[in-house]
Design a protein around this motif. Structure first.
Motif, mmCIF file in Angstrom:
data_model
loop_
_atom_site.group_PDB
_atom_site.id
_atom_site.type_symbol
_atom_site.label_atom_id
_atom_site.label_comp_id
_atom_site.label_asym_id
_atom_site.label_seq_id
_atom_site.Cartn_x
_atom_site.Cartn_y
_atom_site.Cartn_z
ATOM 1 N N ALA A 38 19.305 20.811 -35.978
ATOM 2 C CA ALA A 38 20.131 19.851 -35.242
ATOM 3 C C ALA A 38 21.589 20.262 -35.099
ATOM 4 O O ALA A 38 22.392 19.505 -34.564
ATOM 5 N N GLY A 39 21.926 21.455 -35.590
ATOM 6 C CA GLY A 39 23.332 21.859 -35.534
ATOM 7 C C GLY A 39 24.220 20.990 -36.394
ATOM 8 O O GLY A 39 25.390 20.788 -36.111
ATOM 9 N N GLY A 40 23.646 20.467 -37.477
ATOM 10 C CA GLY A 40 24.415 19.655 -38.422
ATOM 11 C C GLY A 40 24.270 18.168 -38.166
ATOM 12 O O GLY A 40 23.496 17.742 -37.291
ATOM 13 N N GLY B 197 16.474 15.101 -26.969
ATOM 14 C CA GLY B 197 17.744 15.283 -26.282
ATOM 15 C C GLY B 197 18.879 14.458 -26.865
ATOM 16 O O GLY B 197 20.045 14.703 -26.580
ATOM 17 N N LYS B 198 18.547 13.464 -27.703
ATOM 18 C CA LYS B 198 19.602 12.595 -28.243
ATOM 19 C C LYS B 198 19.841 12.781 -29.742
ATOM 20 O O LYS B 198 20.984 12.760 -30.208
ATOM 21 N N GLY C 23 16.289 16.453 -31.148
ATOM 22 C CA GLY C 23 15.260 15.441 -31.342
ATOM 23 C C GLY C 23 13.889 16.056 -31.601
ATOM 24 O O GLY C 23 13.700 17.264 -31.465
ATOM 25 N N ILE C 24 12.942 15.203 -32.006
ATOM 26 C CA ILE C 24 11.602 15.693 -32.319
ATOM 27 C C ILE C 24 10.640 15.200 -31.243
ATOM 28 O O ILE C 24 10.539 13.998 -30.969
#
Lengths: 418, 143
Positions: free
Chosen positions: B59-61, B130-131, B83-84
């Protein structure tokens, strides 16, 4: 239970200048500088010897007994840790070194390396026959590792190998032999020649054993200087060496794991490396391993602060000594030693050291924690040590728990707001 | 004193494997100071560590919000990552979308989410492609 009746380091107050070197290095935050002197909080001390190693003024004195103490006893046995061999030139052989101990006044010697081979046998058996074994099992031969887990890694207590150490077993064998020879208890002096102050503490207080039998623990460096000068006077070399390479190899990191004979193992040495590995185990990352051998000193016991030789040089020398002896002492089995597997089990399980717990009452502990956090938020977060605590966090704890004034932080106005 | 709880917040830095695990490590230390049972601490630490690593890898943190009460701990892990896609599949043991290079670092065994759920008394996962992903875990302290 009374813990730690003796301490592994003391301070030479004349030499200590309050420079904070030791305080910053201590892995359990067990040192504070008060009134310009380094004070050890002994209930946190794990005996690692880092403060002895790092002190630029040699003010930290590791604990050990005076050599002259041996003369009080009629029958004096030297319990020789294999790291002792690594102090000598590899042109010598182990027999000569052991005879050197007789030359300086001992009546008999007992090799810890011999007992180590028995402990390896007991460990293999224990790992084979124990149900629901934890992964990984952590070695307990280094007392600092056990203390470190008791102080900082409570969740790993069940991973400890619950067997007695080679030193404890060697002491037991020496005592048994002395009794068989007909000596009375008060005539028997059993002296361990130690590479580190942690073993001084551990053998006297006992880890996993009820009644320690050791009479005194001597400094390896001190005994080395006596023996090395006596070697040239030895006329008759008696065959005293019973241990093979597998036992002698315990002197350096990796030796114990070798004897366990498991494919999936890890060995690490040096207190910071060891802490990093324990964190990995705590995070559940090393459950694929069977055995983890940890030694607090870099290189293993040869790196102890009571040794004289560089640990890496000593390790190379141990290898050279190993070439001159069999792989395992030929008659060296638990059965031949007159012991059973049960004799190696811990008699008592060491208790957790709850020194970092803020309060017995959880609500009160939470309130203290909140106070600590709010004090901490006001501090500059330099961890400079000027206040006498090893970190701003530790200082915040000292303010809340010990009642120190926040004004003892002299660098508060240098704080840059985040 | 405000209330009978301790509130902590941590930034988890993405793609930094060196600092990964520092939040769970700090929580571990605090639980020790509160005298929580060591085996319970270990479960919490493993679950939170896995969550932190997930945020670092995928998630880039993100952010970890921890509330400690007298009888339980609540850990909320929030990220604004990709997101998954298939939550049910992601919860399966051994399933992982981690790249080869991540796997080479010893991560991405597909045990992260299953372990987090296993070690939690309550586990909630909300994710939108995407969120980002929000995970809420709570663990009780047995008396």
């Amino acid at each position: 239970m009374e813990r730690k009746t003796i301490h592994s380091v003391t301070l030479d107050t004349d030499k200590c200048r309050g420079c904070v070197s030791c305080m910053r290095r201590c892995p359990t935050e067990a040192i504070r500088v008060r009134n310009k002197k380094a004070k050890v909080l002994y209930d946190r001390c794990i005996g690692c010897g880092e403060c002895v190693r790092v002190c630029p003024h040699h003010a930290k004195i590791p604990a050990f007994d005076s050599f002259d103490m041996i003369h009080k006893y009629k029958y004096k046995v030297a319990i020789v840790a294999p790291s002792f061999y690594g102090q000598f030139k590899s042109q010598y052989d182990i027999n000569l070194i052991l005879n050197g101990l007789l030359a300086v006044g001992f009546d008999d010697v007992e090799e810890v390396a011999k007992a180590a081979e028995l402990v390896s046998e007991a460990t293999r058996e224990w790992m084979k026959n124990t149900q629901d074994i934890k992964h990984p099992i952590i070695n307990t031969a280094c007392p600092t590792i056990v203390e470190l887990i008791l102080v900082r890694f409570h969740g790993l207590i069940d991973n400890l190998l619950p067997l007695q150490t080679p030193a404890d077993v060697a002491i037991k064998l020496a005592y048994k032999k002395a009794k068989e020879k007909g000596y009375k208890d008060e005539e028997i002096g059993i002296f361990f020649i130690s590479p580190c102050p942690a073993k001084v503490l551990a053998l006297k207080n006992g880890i996993g054993i009820k009644s320690p039998l050791v009479t005194g623990v001597l400094s390896m460096a001190e005994v080395y200087y006596k023996v090395v000068t006596a070697l040239s006077q030895i006329k008759e070399v008696k065959p005293l060496n019973k241990a093979g390479f597998l036992g002698v190899a315990w002197a350096s990191s990796g030796g114990e794991a070798l004897g366990v004979n498991k494919e999936k193992y890890l060995e690490a040495s040096g207190i910071e490396n060891v802490i990093a590995v324990l964190k990995e185990i705590e995070n559940g990352k090393l459950e694929n391993l069977d055995f983890v051998e940890l030694n607090a000193c870099t290189g293993g016991c040869v790196g102890g602060v009571l040794t004289v030789e560089n640990p890496f040089v000593a390790k190379a020398k141990i290898r050279e000594f190993g070439k001159k002896i069999p792989c395992i002492g030929s008659t060296n089995t638990i059965k031949n030693a007159g012991l059973t597997y049960k004799d190696f089990d811990w008699e008592v399980v060491p208790t957790i050291n709850d020194v970092f717990k803020l309060d017995e009452n959880r609500i009160k502990a939470m309130q203290k924690l909140e106070q600590i956090e709010s004090i901490y938020a006001k501090l500059p977060h330099f961890d400079c040590g000027v206040c006498g605590a090893p970190s701003c966090k530790a200082f915040a704890e000292d303010v809340v728990i010990e009642g120190f004034s926040i004004d003892d932080c002299t660098r508060m106005d240098e704080r840059t707001t985040e | 004193m405000s209330s009978n709880s301790v509130h902590l917040e941590f930034d988890v830095v993405g793609n930094n494997f060196v600092s990964a695990g520092s939040a769970s490590n700090e929580v571990k230390g605090i639980l020790k100071q509160l005298g929580i049972d060591p085996l319970v601490i270990r479960k919490i630490a493993v679950a939170m560590y896995e969550g932190e690593i997930n945020m670092v890898i995928h998630a880039g943190g993100g952010r970890a919000i921890v509330d400690i009460f007298e009888d339980k701990i609540e850990i909320v892990l929030i990220d604004t990552g990709e997101g998954i896609e298939d939550v049910e599949l992601a919860m399966k043991e051994g399933y992982s979308t981690a790249s080869e290079s991540i796997r080479n670092l010893g991560f991405g065994a597909g045990m992260g989410l299953p372990n987090m759920k296993r070690f939690s008394d309550k586990f909630e996962l909300e994710s939108e492609v995407g969120k980002g992903t929000t995970i809420k875990m709570s663990m009780l302290f047995p008396e």
